[in-house]
Write a protein that holds these residues in place. Structure first.
Motif, short mmCIF file in Angstrom:
data_model
loop_
_atom_site.label_atom_id
_atom_site.label_comp_id
_atom_site.label_asym_id
_atom_site.label_seq_id
_atom_site.Cartn_x
_atom_site.Cartn_y
_atom_site.Cartn_z
N ASP A 219 -15.89 13.60 -14.74
CA ASP A 219 -16.58 12.44 -14.17
C ASP A 219 -15.66 11.67 -13.21
OD1 ASP A 219 -18.87 13.03 -15.55
OD2 ASP A 219 -18.44 11.68 -17.22
N ALA A 220 -14.35 11.64 -13.53
CA ALA A 220 -13.41 10.96 -12.63
C ALA A 220 -13.32 11.69 -11.30
CB ALA A 220 -12.04 10.87 -13.29
N LEU A 221 -13.39 13.01 -11.32
CA LEU A 221 -13.39 13.78 -10.07
C LEU A 221 -14.70 13.61 -9.31
CD1 LEU A 221 -11.66 17.02 -11.37
CD2 LEU A 221 -10.77 15.51 -9.60
N THR B 137 -8.50 10.20 -12.57
CA THR B 137 -8.41 11.64 -12.85
C THR B 137 -7.08 11.98 -13.49
OG1 THR B 137 -9.89 12.20 -11.02
CG2 THR B 137 -8.39 13.93 -11.78
N SER B 138 -6.01 11.42 -12.97
CA SER B 138 -4.68 11.66 -13.52
C SER B 138 -4.60 11.17 -14.97
CB SER B 138 -3.64 10.97 -12.66
OG SER B 138 -2.35 11.12 -13.22
N MET B 139 -5.18 9.98 -15.22
CA MET B 139 -5.14 9.41 -16.58
C MET B 139 -5.94 10.27 -17.56
SD MET B 139 -5.56 5.38 -15.61
CE MET B 139 -5.79 4.92 -17.33
N GLU B 140 -7.13 10.71 -17.13
CA GLU B 140 -7.97 11.51 -18.03
C GLU B 140 -7.35 12.88 -18.30
OE1 GLU B 140 -10.15 10.12 -19.57
OE2 GLU B 140 -10.80 8.43 -18.36
N ILE C 249 -2.47 18.28 -12.77
CA ILE C 249 -3.41 17.23 -12.36
C ILE C 249 -2.88 15.85 -12.74
CG2 ILE C 249 -5.75 16.31 -12.73
CD1 ILE C 249 -6.68 19.19 -13.18
N ALA C 250 -2.25 15.76 -13.93
CA ALA C 250 -1.79 14.46 -14.42
C ALA C 250 -0.68 13.87 -13.55
CB ALA C 250 -1.29 14.61 -15.87
N VAL C 251 0.18 14.70 -12.99
CA VAL C 251 1.31 14.19 -12.21
C VAL C 251 0.97 14.06 -10.73
CG1 VAL C 251 2.96 15.14 -13.83
CG2 VAL C 251 2.28 16.50 -11.84
N ASN C 252 -0.26 14.41 -10.35
CA ASN C 252 -0.64 14.40 -8.94
C ASN C 252 -1.52 13.19 -8.64
OD1 ASN C 252 -1.64 15.33 -6.27
ND2 ASN C 252 -0.63 17.23 -6.91
N ARG C 253 -1.44 12.69 -7.40
CA ARG C 253 -2.26 11.54 -7.01
C ARG C 253 -3.13 11.87 -5.80
NH1 ARG C 253 -0.86 10.31 -11.26
NH2 ARG C 253 -0.06 8.32 -12.06
N ASP C 254 -3.10 13.13 -5.38
CA ASP C 254 -3.94 13.55 -4.26
C ASP C 254 -5.20 14.20 -4.81
OD1 ASP C 254 -4.25 14.22 -1.27
OD2 ASP C 254 -4.48 16.18 -2.25
N PHE D 178 -8.18 21.90 -10.64
CA PHE D 178 -9.37 21.84 -11.49
C PHE D 178 -10.15 23.15 -11.44
CE2 PHE D 178 -13.66 19.94 -12.54
CZ PHE D 178 -13.32 19.54 -13.83
N VAL D 179 -10.08 23.85 -10.31
CA VAL D 179 -10.75 25.15 -10.16
C VAL D 179 -10.21 26.13 -11.21
CG1 VAL D 179 -11.04 27.14 -8.66
CG2 VAL D 179 -11.27 24.86 -7.72
N ILE D 180 -8.89 26.25 -11.28
CA ILE D 180 -8.27 27.20 -12.21
C ILE D 180 -8.45 26.72 -13.65
CG2 ILE D 180 -6.11 28.35 -12.82
CD1 ILE D 180 -5.20 27.96 -9.93
N LEU D 181 -8.36 25.42 -13.86
CA LEU D 181 -8.59 24.85 -15.19
C LEU D 181 -9.95 25.30 -15.72
CD1 LEU D 181 -7.99 22.79 -17.53
CD2 LEU D 181 -9.14 21.09 -16.11
N ASN D 182 -10.97 25.21 -14.86
CA ASN D 182 -12.32 25.52 -15.30
C ASN D 182 -12.54 26.99 -15.59
OD1 ASN D 182 -13.79 23.04 -15.44
ND2 ASN D 182 -13.54 22.86 -13.24
#
Length: 588
Positions: free
Chosen positions: A464-466, A474-477, A511-516, A524-528
């Protein structure tokens, strides 16, 4: 002078003749060779579409998808085929990439298969203690589950007007037994049918008094598994009071996948281990194979009956079973590969083949899978004995393929080479293949599944954050989800299961350490791909999940995600293309 000119002319003619004789055949041969090479190059030339590079045809023509003229496909500067790519020796060493030459089952399989299961009560040893007459429970001596009872122990005291009247009949008939013996005998038999013993009946007759609160005694010994009545309840004749289970024997029930059924038979030996006693093994034999397949999990229950000395086994306890037998892995035609070599996306089963034995050149190959036997998986098509495949570092090789724009786990559109008459398949790549999904199964313990499901709400918040295109949230979640999943013990997972789970953790960290936001969406593509692979193999879900896909994400290669709602809310584009996508599978 004239003679000199004549000599020079003769010399020139002789030189031309000698030149022709010496070099004419060579030139002709070179021309023939050039002509032959040109023909060979033309025969190996492949044609592709500038708009749909997944299309590969051996002849010039029209694109089967868009109708555009095909153009010559470049083979690459390094002379490799379009689907092949090379890696450096340094990259192989850093990623610890290992390859194995595959052979038949007889050389690679350890002749065992591992199953996970639970200890269950032996239902053949369950007894229900019921009331044999109508009445009211005045006192109940069994109050909780797990209580031990002995045969002959007092379970309850019941007041029964019907039994009081029957005792009065006995006393009356006893006074008339000399003159009416048949009546006396009938009354005694009536009390026997209510499970009164001879001693109890004689006691009533000798005392001459009616017992108002009649005792109910246990007819078997065991452990109370369910209390079915309470003090003050009115019970009918035959109504159960307590359920007693004899735990001297228990059942070990294992889940076997559909593709493994041919490997089991009654009487096979099972070696059983449990987390409660990690240094002990217990022996049993398969006593039952469920004739009915569970449609929800596509599994069949395989059962072994175990002696339960000293009450070692507790119903509900997790156990692992190892089965060895002649049926397992004996076929010479079976081709077995390590489970770590296979990447399964829910749609396709993939391996990477090393196409040159002396060079680090790889190619992705789509395979069909059969039964899984321990850490080995049967390959029914797509590979042949003697080929060399990647067995460690598969995801790293796949990442290298993606970076070089080659066929990869994420590149579904380019997942196969198509000829003109197969071109329509390229438009169907987004449809989940039930056949492939059914062929490939991963095994997870019940404890892993329960813990993994705890992380699903955190995943949905990340998605949902994305959707909201909020990089900070997104980073926090991602961090929250990572903290939940890192609590899971993955030490008991198989190599393939562990690879998918580890990739999820790796992507969450990225994802957590990124802000872009765009970089986050790329991870997120590979995560999914790995989330869907695991979620598709969970035996059950508390809530329905929808596998959704956007065909334009991931550079028009397509990408999936999980959602709790059927409505499309695209996490890869957010408001820019909020409703772009479709539901490709429903996980119930």
């Amino acid at each position: 002078m004239k003679k000199g000119i004549i000599y020079i002319g003769i010399a020139a003619i002789i030189g031309l003749v000698l030149g022709y004789l010496l070099f004419g055949d060579s030139a002709s041969s070179n021309m023939d060779a050039d002509k032959h090479n040109h023909g060979a190059a033309s025969e190996s030339q492949m044609w592709t579409c500038s708009m749909h590079p997944q299309i590969m045809q051996p002849e010039q023509g029209d694109c089967p998808i868009c109708g555009m003229d095909l153009i010559p496909a470049e083979s690459g500067k390094d002379g490799l085929a379009p689907e092949q790519f090379a890696m450096t020796d340094n990259a192989l060493a850093l990623a610890n990439i290992q390859t194995t030459v595959i052979g038949s089952a007889s050389t690679d399989n350890d002749n065992t298969i591992n199953l996970s299961g639970k200890i269950a009560v032996n239902e053949e040893a369950i007894a229900v203690q019921a009331s044999y007459f109508d009445g009211r429970i005045e006192r109940l001596n069994v109050n909780y589950e797990g209580q031990e009872v002995r045969k002959g122990q007092l379970l309850a005291s019941i007041y029964s007007p019907e039994l009081v009247a029957a005792q009065q009949e006995l006393l009356t008939a006893a006074s008339l037994k000399a003159s009416q013996p048949q009546l006396y005998k009938a009354v005694r038999n009536k009390l026997k049918l209510w499970k009164l013993s001879e001693n109890q009946i004689d006691g009533i007759e000798s005392s001459g008094k009616v017992t108002e609160y009649f005792p109910v005694y246990a007819t078997v010994s065991g452990t109370v598994s369910e209390v079915m009545s309470a003090e003050g309840d009115y019970v009918k004749k035959g109504q159960p009071i307590v359920k007693v289970s004899n735990l001297n024997t228990v059942w070990a029930e294992f889940d076997a996948y559909e593709s493994q059924l041919s490997l089991f038979s009654k009487g096979q030996s099972v070696r059983i281990t449990t987390n409660a006693y990690p240094n002990k093994t217990f022996d049993g034999k398969i006593s039952f194979i469920d004739p009915m397949l569970n449609n929800a999990t596509r599994t069949v229950t395989v059962r072994a009956t175990l002696k339960n000395q000293d009450n070692i086994f507790k119903p509900g306890m997790f156990v692992m079973g190892t089965i060895e037998g002649d049926k397992i892995g004996k076929s010479e035609t079976e081709l077995m590969v390590p489970s770590s070599a296979v990447m399964w996306t829910g749609e396709r089963s993939l391996v990477y083949v090393k196409v040159k034995s002396d060079e680090p050149v790889f190619e992705m190959r789509e395979v069909m899978l059969g039964a899984r036997i321990g850490e080995q998986i049967e390959v029914t098509s797509g590979l042949k004995a003697g080929e060399e495949i990647v067995t460690n570092g598969t995801f790293t090789v796949d990442a290298a393929a993606q970076l070089q724009g080659k066929k990869s786990m994420m590149n579904k559109a380019g997942g196969r080479t198509m000829t003109g008459h197969e071109g329509h398949i390229g438009m169907q790549e987004n449809v989940v293949s039930d056949n492939s999904s059914a062929m490939m199964k991963m095994e997870f313990s019940d404890s892993f599944q329960e813990q993994f499901e705890i992380g699903l709400p955190a995943y949905l918040k990340l998605k949902d954050a994305l959707v909201a295109s909020d990089a900070k949230q997104t980073s926090m979640e991602a961090k929250s989800m990572m903290e939940v999943l890192e609590e899971i013990d993955d030490s008991k997972l198989g190599n393939m299961e562990k690879a998918h789970f580890s990739k999820i953790i790796e992507m969450l960290k990225a994802i957590a350490v990124n802000r872009d936001i765009e970089n986050q969406r790329t991870h997120f593509v590979i995560l999914n791909e790995n989330m869907v692979a695991i979620a598709s193999n969970l035996k059950s879900l508390d809530d329905t999940l929808y596998v959704q896909q956007c065909p334009m994400a991931n550079s028009n290669k397509g990408a999936v995600w999980l959602s709790a709602e059927e409505d499309i809310r695209n996490p890869y584009y957010g408001d820019a293309m909020l409703t772009c996508g479709s539901v490709v599978e429903v996980l119930k």
